[in-house]
Scaffold this active site. Structure first.
Site, PDB file in Angstrom:
ATOM      1  N   TRP A 100       0.812  -1.217   0.000  1.00 50.91           N
ATOM      2  CA  TRP A 100       0.000   0.000   0.000  1.00 50.91           C
ATOM      3  C   TRP A 100       0.841   1.261   0.000  1.00 50.91           C
ATOM      4  CZ3 TRP A 100      -4.358  -0.418  -2.112  1.00 50.91           C
ATOM      5  CH2 TRP A 100      -5.142  -1.548  -1.937  1.00 50.91           C
ATOM      6  N   ASP A 168      -1.573   6.923   6.490  1.00 48.23           N
ATOM      7  CA  ASP A 168      -2.614   6.022   5.980  1.00 48.23           C
ATOM      8  C   ASP A 168      -2.898   5.010   7.093  1.00 48.23           C
ATOM      9  OD1 ASP A 168      -4.178   4.086   4.806  1.00 48.23           O
ATOM     10  OD2 ASP A 168      -2.819   3.661   3.148  1.00 48.23           O
ATOM     11  N   LYS A 192     -12.664  -1.257   6.699  1.00 54.76           N
ATOM     12  CA  LYS A 192     -11.916  -2.240   7.491  1.00 54.76           C
ATOM     13  C   LYS A 192     -12.284  -2.165   8.966  1.00 54.76           C
ATOM     14  CE  LYS A 192      -8.604  -2.582   3.907  1.00 54.76           C
ATOM     15  NZ  LYS A 192      -7.739  -1.736   3.102  1.00 54.76           N
TER      16      LYS A 192
HETATM   17  C1  LIG Z   1      -7.211  -1.372   1.941  1.00 51.33           C
HETATM   18  C2  LIG Z   1      -6.109  -0.374   2.021  1.00 51.33           C
HETATM   19  C3  LIG Z   1      -6.002   0.684   1.103  1.00 51.33           C
HETATM   20  C4  LIG Z   1      -6.918   0.830  -0.079  1.00 51.33           C
HETATM   21  O1  LIG Z   1      -8.140   1.246   0.334  1.00 51.33           O
HETATM   22  P1  LIG Z   1      -9.362   1.561  -0.659  1.00 51.33           P
HETATM   23  O2  LIG Z   1     -10.314   2.216   0.273  1.00 51.33           O
HETATM   24  O3  LIG Z   1      -9.815   0.259  -1.212  1.00 51.33           O
HETATM   25  O4  LIG Z   1      -8.860   2.478  -1.723  1.00 51.33           O
HETATM   26  C5  LIG Z   1      -4.992   1.617   1.293  1.00 51.33           C
HETATM   27  N1  LIG Z   1      -4.130   1.511   2.312  1.00 51.33           N
HETATM   28  C6  LIG Z   1      -4.196   0.498   3.205  1.00 51.33           C
HETATM   29  C7  LIG Z   1      -3.206   0.441   4.321  1.00 51.33           C
HETATM   30  C8  LIG Z   1      -5.183  -0.470   3.078  1.00 51.33           C
HETATM   31  O5  LIG Z   1      -5.247  -1.471   3.966  1.00 51.33           O
END
Ligand SMILES: *Cc1c(COP(=O)(O)O)cnc(C)c1O
Length: 357
Positions: A100, A168, A192
């Site tokens: 990511w 993030d 999540k």
């Molecule tokens: C799942 C995830 C993403 C991507 O997220 P989306 O909402 O599907 O764009 C980005 N960073 C991390 C750490 C993730 O776990």
């Protein structure tokens, strides 16, 4: 019969939130309409979105120096939108901790941003998180992924730097406490740990929201002025997120859920540390509380495990295609009993299979 869903995202919701949604259908607050049908311009929704904002800032322990935006397009859109809005010199640093973080780098570059990798654990196949030292060059900020969903690693403490951080937090949003000192932005998808897909949450320092030429849907100043309602927002996803935030507040907030998350993941890590069959490749001080990766080292046996676990109502344990093996996501909504059921099954599978490895 309870099914435990170990998916990395979209992921399970707290049972009480599901029940609340159920009882709010089909008539929300005696309006005669479900929350899926109400106008985003209604007082009913205005109350929900403002409550969600306040609850989020409270749970993150952030002052109102931060604006909260409820957006669409996932964390993936923010990989570009954040630098486009706040990287004044178009030059940022990035901590490379795997998939990511690399996606964040690619998207920022597409938006015309210069990205310097200032730390990386690539040479260790991302089995640990790198130590981040203060870089010498001037950077608008440093992008860091607090929890690495695919590799199963996490920062337990944020680096203490003079350059601000952009975080993030998609896969450990409100799952553990961080000291947000010198942090410009905290962002992540809701699917999540805070609800359902279709909502992305961005907490950004207000003084960074300035006049710019970006199109409206990308423009933090315009989105902020419109209270995240420049266009139709994902009403149902924001409502669900607010229910999850209220659930977490009632439970005792992030400190309490972190304690529970440490108990759940501790149970699984203890088993893995003593297992003759299963192995977790992550360096101990870099272990994630929310995404735990493991394997037998034998693809056939891994597949057998995933199949049999499913037959026992332990579902979505297949690891990400990039790393294979298994992954158990133990987000906030996963009860302790779910982790226990998984470890019981792992023990049984090990007894039946360790000779065949
Ligand atoms: C799942 C995830 C993403 C991507 O997220 P989306 O909402 O599907 O764009 C980005 N960073 C991390 C750490 C993730 O776990």
């Amino acid at each position: 019969m309870s099914v435990y869903n170990f998916a990395a995202g979209p992921a399970m919701l707290p049972a009480s939130v599901i029940n609340q949604i159920k009882s709010d259908l089909p008539s929300f607050n005696d309006s005669g309409m479900s929350v899926m049908e109400i106008s985003h311009r209604s007082d009913l929704f205005e109350k929900i979105i403002n409550e969600a904002k306040t609850n989020l800032l409270e749970l993150l322990n952030l002052s109102d120096d931060y604006e909260v935006l409820f957006l669409q397009g996932g964390a993936t859109t923010q990989f570009a939108a954040i630098p486009m809005n706040i990287a004044k010199t178009k030059h940022i640093g990035l901590v490379d901790t795997g998939h990511w973080s690399i996606r964040a780098q690619e998207e920022a570059k597409r938006a015309g941003i210069k990205v310097d990798t200032i730390a990386s654990s690539k040479t260790d196949q991302y089995h640990n998180i790198p130590n981040v030292k203060q870089p010498q060059q001037d950077l608008d900020y440093i992008h860091l992924t607090t929890n690495n969903t695919i590799e199963g690693t996490a920062y337990n403490k944020l680096p203490n730097l003079t350059t601000p951080l952009v975080l993030d937090v998609s896969s450990n949003f409100l799952a553990q406490s961080y000291q947000f000192k010198n942090v410009d932005v905290i962002y992540g998808g809701a699917q999540k740990n805070i609800g359902i897909a279709g909502l992305t949450i961005v907490a950004v320092r207000k003084d960074l929201i300035t006049e710019n030429d970006l199109p409206g849907m990308w423009n933090f100043q315009i989105l902020s002025k419109k209270n995240s309602m420049l266009n139709t927002p994902p009403v149902f996803a924001i409502y669900t997120a607010n229910l999850v935030l209220k659930w977490l507040k009632n439970l005792g907030g992030v400190a309490e859920i972190e304690k529970r998350n440490r108990q759940k993941s501790g149970l699984l890590y203890d088993f893995l540390d003593n297992s003759k069959l299963f192995n977790n490749p992550v360096k101990k001080d870099s272990r994630s509380l929310t995404n735990i990766v493991f394997s037998t080292g034998n693809d056939e046996l891994d597949n057998k495990f995933i199949e049999q676990a499913k037959e026992n109502n332990l579902v979505n344990l297949k690891g990400h295609r990039l790393v294979g093996g298994m992954r158990a996501s133990l987000y906030n909504a996963m009860p302790y009993e779910g982790a226990e059921a998984l470890v019981d099954f792992l023990e049984k599978f090990e007894r039946d299979n360790w000779r065949t490895k």
